[in-house]
Design a protein around this motif. Sequence first.
Motif, PDB file in Angstrom:
ATOM      1  N   LYS A  27      -3.857  -1.670   7.345  1.00  0.00           N
ATOM      2  CA  LYS A  27      -4.855  -2.380   7.717  1.00  0.00           C
ATOM      3  C   LYS A  27      -5.099  -3.536   6.765  1.00  0.00           C
ATOM      4  O   LYS A  27      -5.610  -4.711   7.338  1.00  0.00           O
ATOM      5  N   VAL A  28      -4.291  -3.695   5.905  1.00  0.00           N
ATOM      6  CA  VAL A  28      -4.653  -5.051   4.818  1.00  0.00           C
ATOM      7  C   VAL A  28      -2.836  -5.405   4.520  1.00  0.00           C
ATOM      8  O   VAL A  28      -2.233  -4.572   4.094  1.00  0.00           O
ATOM      9  N   ALA A  29      -2.809  -6.667   4.351  1.00  0.00           N
ATOM     10  CA  ALA A  29      -1.466  -7.274   4.051  1.00  0.00           C
ATOM     11  C   ALA A  29      -1.798  -7.803   2.720  1.00  0.00           C
ATOM     12  O   ALA A  29      -2.879  -8.833   2.800  1.00  0.00           O
ATOM     13  N   ILE A  30      -1.262  -7.818   1.473  1.00  0.00           N
ATOM     14  CA  ILE A  30      -1.481  -8.797   0.451  1.00  0.00           C
ATOM     15  C   ILE A  30      -0.201  -9.573   0.216  1.00  0.00           C
ATOM     16  O   ILE A  30       0.870  -8.782   0.125  1.00  0.00           O
ATOM     17  N   PHE A  31      -0.355 -10.953   0.112  1.00  0.00           N
ATOM     18  CA  PHE A  31       0.769 -11.699   0.148  1.00  0.00           C
ATOM     19  C   PHE A  31       0.520 -12.540  -1.334  1.00  0.00           C
ATOM     20  O   PHE A  31      -0.612 -12.909  -1.728  1.00  0.00           O
ATOM     21  N   PHE A  32       1.628 -12.764  -2.004  1.00  0.00           N
ATOM     22  CA  PHE A  32       1.729 -13.589  -3.136  1.00  0.00           C
ATOM     23  C   PHE A  32       2.990 -14.339  -3.298  1.00  0.00           C
ATOM     24  O   PHE A  32       3.837 -13.835  -2.778  1.00  0.00           O
ATOM     25  N   GLY A  33       3.040 -15.564  -3.789  1.00  0.00           N
ATOM     26  CA  GLY A  33       4.021 -16.420  -3.618  1.00  0.00           C
ATOM     27  C   GLY A  33       5.182 -16.031  -4.750  1.00  0.00           C
ATOM     28  O   GLY A  33       6.354 -16.624  -4.631  1.00  0.00           O
ATOM     29  N   SER A  34       4.876 -15.306  -5.848  1.00  0.00           N
ATOM     30  CA  SER A  34       6.067 -15.061  -6.877  1.00  0.00           C
ATOM     31  C   SER A  34       5.607 -13.745  -7.531  1.00  0.00           C
ATOM     32  O   SER A  34       4.374 -13.144  -7.615  1.00  0.00           O
ATOM     33  N   LYS A  35       6.798 -13.103  -7.938  1.00  0.00           N
ATOM     34  CA  LYS A  35       6.682 -11.750  -8.842  1.00  0.00           C
ATOM     35  C   LYS A  35       5.715 -11.845  -9.958  1.00  0.00           C
ATOM     36  O   LYS A  35       5.130 -10.912 -10.372  1.00  0.00           O
ATOM     37  N   SER A  36       5.743 -12.939 -10.505  1.00  0.00           N
ATOM     38  CA  SER A  36       4.871 -13.329 -11.727  1.00  0.00           C
ATOM     39  C   SER A  36       3.451 -13.077 -11.443  1.00  0.00           C
ATOM     40  O   SER A  36       2.538 -13.063 -12.265  1.00  0.00           O
ATOM     41  N   ASP A  37       2.867 -13.085  -9.945  1.00  0.00           N
ATOM     42  CA  ASP A  37       1.681 -12.819  -9.515  1.00  0.00           C
ATOM     43  C   ASP A  37       1.214 -11.380  -9.464  1.00  0.00           C
ATOM     44  O   ASP A  37       0.137 -11.339  -9.467  1.00  0.00           O
ATOM     45  N   SER A  38       2.171 -10.563  -9.662  1.00  0.00           N
ATOM     46  CA  SER A  38       1.996  -9.040  -9.492  1.00  0.00           C
ATOM     47  C   SER A  38       0.766  -8.521 -10.180  1.00  0.00           C
ATOM     48  O   SER A  38       0.172  -8.028  -9.764  1.00  0.00           O
ATOM     49  N   GLU A  39       0.513  -8.990 -11.497  1.00  0.00           N
ATOM     50  CA  GLU A  39      -0.281  -8.642 -12.378  1.00  0.00           C
ATOM     51  C   GLU A  39      -1.765  -8.855 -11.845  1.00  0.00           C
ATOM     52  O   GLU A  39      -2.850  -8.088 -11.923  1.00  0.00           O
TER      53      GLU A  39
END
Length: 159
Positions: free
Chosen positions: A2-14
Amino acid sequence: MKVAIFFGSKSDSEIMRPAAGLLKEFGVEYESFVLSAHRVPEKLAITLKNIQNKGCEIIIAGAGLAAHLPGVIASQTCLPVIGVPINASLGGLDALFSIVQMPKAIPVASVGINNSYNAAMLALEILALKYPKINNALRKHRNDMKEKFLADNSKGAKL
């Protein structure tokens, strides 16, 4: 999903992990993707098509610095996009301004800096319009939160 989570860099994981945690808590299916609007725009476009074909209904996108990822995603889909400004410099204000100042007709909702939890909460509220199970769970969550607050503060505060 139902939801997709995007972020531009592995460093944003936390920063983005609380969104995933809340969706898990509510039993909402999601997938997460590390994709850059600048480094791999073609892969981003393909992934957006794929998630829409899988029935994705809402996108959460975290980004710092120029924070183009949420806006680029919004330009390629009519799904609601919730932007999470990430503090990579300037206290995250650069990312916040980039996300909230989208051009007319290509909106991106935004939450506070580094607040992916609230992005997932907003996604749940949107999904609750369609899914009674999520609506009921969200109402229970709110009620439990109120009860806990009252119990924790029933004796006042010592200053």
